[in-house]
Design a protein around this motif. Structure first.
Motif, PDB file in Angstrom:
ATOM      1  N   LEU A   1       1.795   6.421  -7.297  1.00 49.94           N
ATOM      2  CA  LEU A   1       0.965   7.352  -7.846  1.00 49.94           C
ATOM      3  C   LEU A   1       1.546   8.725  -7.684  1.00 49.94           C
ATOM      4  O   LEU A   1       1.174   9.396  -8.529  1.00 49.94           O
ATOM      5  CB  LEU A   1      -0.306   7.000  -6.961  1.00 49.94           C
ATOM      6  N   ASP A   2       2.018   8.923  -6.454  1.00 49.87           N
ATOM      7  CA  ASP A   2       2.464  10.461  -6.193  1.00 49.87           C
ATOM      8  C   ASP A   2       3.826  10.691  -7.227  1.00 49.87           C
ATOM      9  O   ASP A   2       3.706  11.735  -7.888  1.00 49.87           O
ATOM     10  CB  ASP A   2       2.690  10.717  -4.699  1.00 49.87           C
TER      11      ASP A   2
ATOM     12  N   ARG B   1       2.341   1.527  -3.534  1.00 45.19           N
ATOM     13  CA  ARG B   1       1.417   1.945  -4.298  1.00 45.19           C
ATOM     14  C   ARG B   1       1.268   3.553  -4.229  1.00 45.19           C
ATOM     15  O   ARG B   1       1.171   4.529  -5.127  1.00 45.19           O
ATOM     16  CB  ARG B   1       0.056   1.349  -4.113  1.00 45.19           C
ATOM     17  N   THR B   2       1.154   4.023  -3.058  1.00 45.52           N
ATOM     18  CA  THR B   2       1.048   5.555  -2.760  1.00 45.52           C
ATOM     19  C   THR B   2       1.970   6.148  -3.406  1.00 45.52           C
ATOM     20  O   THR B   2       2.009   7.348  -3.807  1.00 45.52           O
ATOM     21  CB  THR B   2       0.646   5.536  -1.489  1.00 45.52           C
ATOM     22  N   PHE B   3       3.216   5.770  -3.035  1.00 42.85           N
ATOM     23  CA  PHE B   3       4.536   6.339  -3.586  1.00 42.85           C
ATOM     24  C   PHE B   3       4.547   6.513  -4.979  1.00 42.85           C
ATOM     25  O   PHE B   3       4.769   7.777  -5.617  1.00 42.85           O
ATOM     26  CB  PHE B   3       5.895   5.634  -3.029  1.00 42.85           C
TER      27      PHE B   3
ATOM     28  N   HIS C   1      11.985   9.304   0.450  1.00 42.44           N
ATOM     29  CA  HIS C   1      10.605   8.737   0.835  1.00 42.44           C
ATOM     30  C   HIS C   1      10.673   7.580   1.742  1.00 42.44           C
ATOM     31  O   HIS C   1      10.002   7.805   2.878  1.00 42.44           O
ATOM     32  CB  HIS C   1       9.481   8.620  -0.171  1.00 42.44           C
TER      33      HIS C   1
ATOM     34  N   ILE D   1       0.930  -1.223  -0.042  1.00 43.74           N
ATOM     35  CA  ILE D   1       0.070  -0.199   0.091  1.00 43.74           C
ATOM     36  C   ILE D   1       0.814   1.396  -0.075  1.00 43.74           C
ATOM     37  O   ILE D   1       0.475   2.290  -0.569  1.00 43.74           O
ATOM     38  CB  ILE D   1      -0.984   0.018   1.151  1.00 43.74           C
ATOM     39  N   GLU D   2       2.040   1.130   0.693  1.00 39.29           N
ATOM     40  CA  GLU D   2       2.852   2.428   0.762  1.00 39.29           C
ATOM     41  C   GLU D   2       3.546   2.553  -0.662  1.00 39.29           C
ATOM     42  O   GLU D   2       3.975   3.599  -1.124  1.00 39.29           O
ATOM     43  CB  GLU D   2       3.976   2.168   2.015  1.00 39.29           C
TER      44      GLU D   2
ATOM     45  N   GLU E   1      -5.033   6.257 -10.203  1.00 42.45           N
ATOM     46  CA  GLU E   1      -5.131   4.883  -9.350  1.00 42.45           C
ATOM     47  C   GLU E   1      -5.410   3.837 -10.737  1.00 42.45           C
ATOM     48  O   GLU E   1      -4.704   2.672 -10.643  1.00 42.45           O
ATOM     49  CB  GLU E   1      -6.437   4.561  -8.627  1.00 42.45           C
TER      50      GLU E   1
END
Length: 161
Positions: A27-28, A23-25, A99, A20-21, A34
């Motif tokens: 995307l950003d 994925r979030t990284f 990050h 999940i982390e 998404e």
């Protein structure tokens, strides 16, 4: 105007990052929605794609797995050329290491047998690495690596051809 070709950013990261982390990284980092990103453990790709239409093409496609030694995970991110235009390989390495407060080993333009390493503070250096029986170990670097004080410093790595 020529279009940048699709490419991949592969590497070894010193920290195991939950999906999940990651994925979030991603995307950003690539500034994509998404639905343009696929992320999966290497062993679960088929399961993750089971309900995805075959004609769907993701702008970024990432697989990862846990490794051992001086690194905790390997990853491979295939990206469309437009994303490579947004975030180059070196910038990607700087962003992911900062990050996740980790170091990353990857191949760029260095001589055969030598790898580029990016530290969490954005420092870039060269390193030598061996892999045997699934154990990935650094054997030297051109500068100190945080967390690996016993790693030998070999400034001559930069002269390897």
């Amino acid at each position: 105007m020529t279009e940048t070709e699709a490419t991949g950013y592969d590497g070894l990261l010193s920290r195991l990052v939950p999906e999940i982390e990651l994925r979030t990284f991603l995307l950003d980092c690539f500034a994509i929605p998404e639905q343009e990103l696929f992320v999966s453990h290497e062993d679960r790709v088929a399961e993750g794609l089971r309900d995805v239409p075959q004609e769907l093409v993701f702008a970024a496609f990432c697989t990862y797995q846990q490794v051992s030694g001086h690194f905790a995970m390997s990853f491979s991110v295939g990206i469309e050329g437009r994303l490579a235009d947004r975030v180059g390989r070196r910038e990607f390495a700087e962003r992911i290491t900062a990050h996740f407060d980790a170091y990353m080993l990857y191949s760029d333009t260095e001589p055969q047998g030598v790898w580029t390493m990016t530290l969490a503070d954005g420092t870039h250096l060269l390193a030598g690495m061996d892999e045997e029986d699934g154990l990935i170990l650094l054997y030297s670097a051109t500068a100190p690596v945080p967390g690996l004080p016993q790693l030998p410093i070999d400034e001559e790595l930069s002269q390897v051809r």
